[in-house]
Design a protein around this motif. Structure first.
Motif, short mmCIF file in Angstrom:
data_model
loop_
_atom_site.label_atom_id
_atom_site.label_comp_id
_atom_site.label_asym_id
_atom_site.label_seq_id
_atom_site.Cartn_x
_atom_site.Cartn_y
_atom_site.Cartn_z
N LYS A 144 0.82 -1.22 0.00
CA LYS A 144 0.00 0.00 0.00
C LYS A 144 0.84 1.27 0.00
O LYS A 144 0.42 2.30 -0.51
N ASP A 145 2.05 1.20 0.55
CA ASP A 145 2.92 2.38 0.58
C ASP A 145 3.35 2.79 -0.83
O ASP A 145 3.67 3.96 -1.06
N PHE A 146 3.36 1.84 -1.76
CA PHE A 146 3.75 2.15 -3.14
C PHE A 146 2.55 2.43 -4.03
O PHE A 146 2.65 3.19 -5.00
N VAL A 147 1.41 1.83 -3.71
CA VAL A 147 0.26 1.86 -4.61
C VAL A 147 -0.68 3.03 -4.35
O VAL A 147 -1.15 3.70 -5.28
N GLN A 148 -0.97 3.29 -3.09
CA GLN A 148 -2.05 4.23 -2.76
C GLN A 148 -1.85 5.63 -3.35
O GLN A 148 -2.82 6.29 -3.71
N SER A 194 -10.42 -5.20 -13.07
CA SER A 194 -11.32 -6.30 -13.45
C SER A 194 -10.59 -7.64 -13.44
O SER A 194 -11.23 -8.69 -13.39
N GLY A 195 -9.30 -7.62 -13.52
CA GLY A 195 -8.53 -8.85 -13.46
C GLY A 195 -7.05 -8.59 -13.55
O GLY A 195 -6.61 -7.55 -14.08
N VAL A 196 -6.27 -9.52 -13.02
CA VAL A 196 -4.80 -9.43 -13.06
C VAL A 196 -4.23 -10.78 -13.50
O VAL A 196 -4.70 -11.83 -13.05
N SER A 224 -2.33 -11.35 -6.16
CA SER A 224 -3.31 -11.02 -5.12
C SER A 224 -3.17 -9.59 -4.63
O SER A 224 -4.17 -8.90 -4.39
N ALA A 225 -1.93 -9.14 -4.48
CA ALA A 225 -1.70 -7.77 -3.99
C ALA A 225 -2.23 -6.74 -4.97
O ALA A 225 -2.87 -5.76 -4.59
N LEU A 226 -1.98 -6.94 -6.26
CA LEU A 226 -2.47 -5.99 -7.26
C LEU A 226 -3.99 -6.01 -7.34
O LEU A 226 -4.64 -4.97 -7.49
N GLN A 227 -4.58 -7.19 -7.24
CA GLN A 227 -6.04 -7.30 -7.27
C GLN A 227 -6.66 -6.57 -6.07
O GLN A 227 -7.66 -5.87 -6.20
N HIS A 228 -6.03 -6.71 -4.92
CA HIS A 228 -6.58 -6.12 -3.69
C HIS A 228 -6.45 -4.60 -3.67
O HIS A 228 -7.42 -3.89 -3.33
N TRP A 229 -5.29 -4.08 -4.03
CA TRP A 229 -5.03 -2.65 -3.85
C TRP A 229 -5.42 -1.81 -5.06
O TRP A 229 -5.73 -0.63 -4.92
N SER A 275 6.56 -2.80 -10.95
CA SER A 275 7.86 -3.36 -10.58
C SER A 275 8.09 -3.25 -9.08
O SER A 275 8.67 -4.14 -8.45
N ARG A 276 7.62 -2.15 -8.47
CA ARG A 276 7.76 -1.96 -7.03
C ARG A 276 7.00 -3.04 -6.27
O ARG A 276 7.49 -3.61 -5.29
N VAL A 277 5.76 -3.31 -6.72
CA VAL A 277 4.95 -4.34 -6.05
C VAL A 277 5.60 -5.71 -6.19
O VAL A 277 5.70 -6.47 -5.22
N ALA A 278 6.08 -6.03 -7.39
CA ALA A 278 6.75 -7.31 -7.60
C ALA A 278 7.99 -7.43 -6.72
O ALA A 278 8.28 -8.49 -6.16
#
Length: 459
Positions: free
Chosen positions: A112-116, A208-210, A199-204, A177-180
């Motif tokens: 979440k620190d990278f995505v939000q 519609s799909g990852v 799962s992390a990308l789908q959640h944050w 790349s940060r999430v990976a």
């Protein structure tokens, strides 16, 4: 003191360590001591620092985890027969601690620190449909390194991610790349790594799909084990769907399924009747704890033994390789070459593998070769399977084979260094070439150039 979020702590440490603590104030224990004794004295240190999460933010080199790993590495080096005070090895425990902690920094990172802060509004994406304005987004060829939880060896990961944005927003491309990396920088196995990224990308991000495809490469002398794994969520749950077909077509390669997860780590497959030294095993267990892992987790129970099995391949052997000398009294000799001799070695600075090929050039007559390829391969393997630096290995090979060819020899080693890829600058695709020349090759530019050009023809 805690209520004021301010504290003073007194510790006794050598002055050499104090000089690294730029944010602390030092008071002399005895004002009568001469200043030229500072390097040998111990001081009381008053460290005044703001509270961060209720604990002292120590410099990296003084953190308990760093110290624990350094002590464990010393035990392992001694078990390999190395002198921990040798110049090339002296700082290895600290370098290994730094590499391992940097390589597993994902345990302390949060997605979440990278995505939000990187979700951006974009019109036309509300429906989340594949195709058209709200279509598929593919991010290809994200290079990462992770550590195999079964043997602690680093393995390479090429990550590809596809997702269908929805909710009128997209994720900044650099954040994929940060999430990976958050999950790659942990002790891992490929399938779990793919699932966690997905799962992390789908959640944050809430698309519609990852879809995630990982191409993983695990070192195993004399080559690598290659494995491809996938994971999908939302519209990508069914791998036979049209969405998956579209994603794979944009990746421009076919999925390889010739290796299964049970064949992934070669050290899990191999059996060894020789038991590892209990002290060395305990040292590896302490490293796992310092990294924030649970050594009793079922996937990690046998990891110390497997790691030590690999390390013992590079055990110090106290003898030198010497070959009989052959003298030549020939006026004209032709250039002969032995190319692309594979080798593996272990960087003595970081205890990480480096690998590549060795090319050797020398002069011989028109008869049988002075150097049989099997002999050259044995010499390369002998000097490769040690704690090494590439420059030294290249020179040792040249000096050992030189008497066999009347002193005229050139050796070129080309290698990829895991320590340049899995830590520090993380420079993927980089390689290092080292050259050692003796006899005629050291003075005759034309023959040296001729040999180097022959290397290019074999690439």
């Amino acid at each position: 003191a805690l209520e004021k979020r301010f504290f003073v702590i007194r510790v006794s440490v050598p002055f050499l360590e104090i000089r690294k603590l730029k944010w602390c104030s030092v008071q002399r224990l005895d004002s009568d001591l001469p200043m030229n004794l500072l390097d040998e004295e111990h001081f009381n240190v008053e460290i005044e620092n703001g509270m961060k999460n209720g604990c002292l933010d120590l410099p990296f080199e003084l953190q308990p985890e760093t110290i624990a790993i350094q002590e464990a590495v010393k035990v392992i080096l001694k078990g390999l027969g190395e002198d921990i005070n040798r110049e090339g090895i002296k700082k290895t425990p600290f370098r290994v601690a730094k590499a391992l902690r940097q390589g597993t920094r994902g345990y302390k990172q949060k997605v979440k620190d990278f995505v939000q802060s990187a979700l951006f509004p974009e019109t036309g994406l509300a429906d989340g449909q594949a195709g058209g304005v709200g279509g598929l987004v593919v991010i290809r060829d994200l290079d990462h390194y992770s550590y195999c939880e079964s043997c602690l060896l680093p393995f390479r990961v090429k990550c590809h991610i596809g997702y269908v944005p929805s909710g009128g927003r997209v994720l900044g491309l650099s954040k994929f790349s940060r999430v990976a990396d958050v999950f790659a920088k942990r002790l891992q196995e490929p399938q779990r790594l793919a699932g966690e990224i997905c799962s992390a990308l789908q959640h944050w991000v809430e698309p519609s799909g990852v879809a995630v495809v990982l191409q993983c490469s695990h070192p195993h002398f004399p080559g690598f084990v290659e494995l491809t794994v996938t994971s999908g969520s939302g519209g990508f749950e069914d791998e036979s769907s049209e969405l998956w077909c579209e994603f794979l077509s944009l990746l421009k390669f076919k999925l390889r399924r010739d290796v299964s997860m049970k064949d992934w780590c070669p050290f899990v497959i191999e059996n060894s009747s020789k038991e590892a030294d209990s002290g060395m095993v305990s040292a590896v267990v302490s490293i796992l704890k310092a990294l924030g892992e649970d050594p009793s987790r079922k996937e990690l129970v046998s990891t110390p033994t497997r790691f030590l099995k690999w390390m013992m391949k590079f055990q110090y052997v106290n003898f030198e390789m010497k070959l009989n000398r052959f003298d030549y009294n020939l006026k004209e000799r032709r250039l002969s070459c032995e190319m692309n001799i594979q080798f593996w070695s272990m960087c003595e600075h970081h205890l990480l593998p480096f690998y590549g090929v060795v090319h050797i050039g020398y002069f011989c007559d028109d008869g049988p070769k002075a150097l049989e390829r099997s002999l050259v391969e044995s010499v390369v393997k002998f000097y490769g399977f040690k704690l090494q630096v590439q420059e030294r290995m290249t020179r040792q090979i040249a000096e050992t084979l030189s008497p066999q060819v009347s002193g005229d020899i050139i050796v070129v080693a080309e290698a990829e260094h895991t320590c340049m890829i899995s830590r520090g600058i993380e420079k993927f695709g980089s390689s290092t070439a080292t050259v050692a020349v003796l006899g005629r090759f050291s003075s005759d530019l034309s023959v040296r150039t001729k040999f180097l050009e022959s290397i290019q023809k074999t690439d």
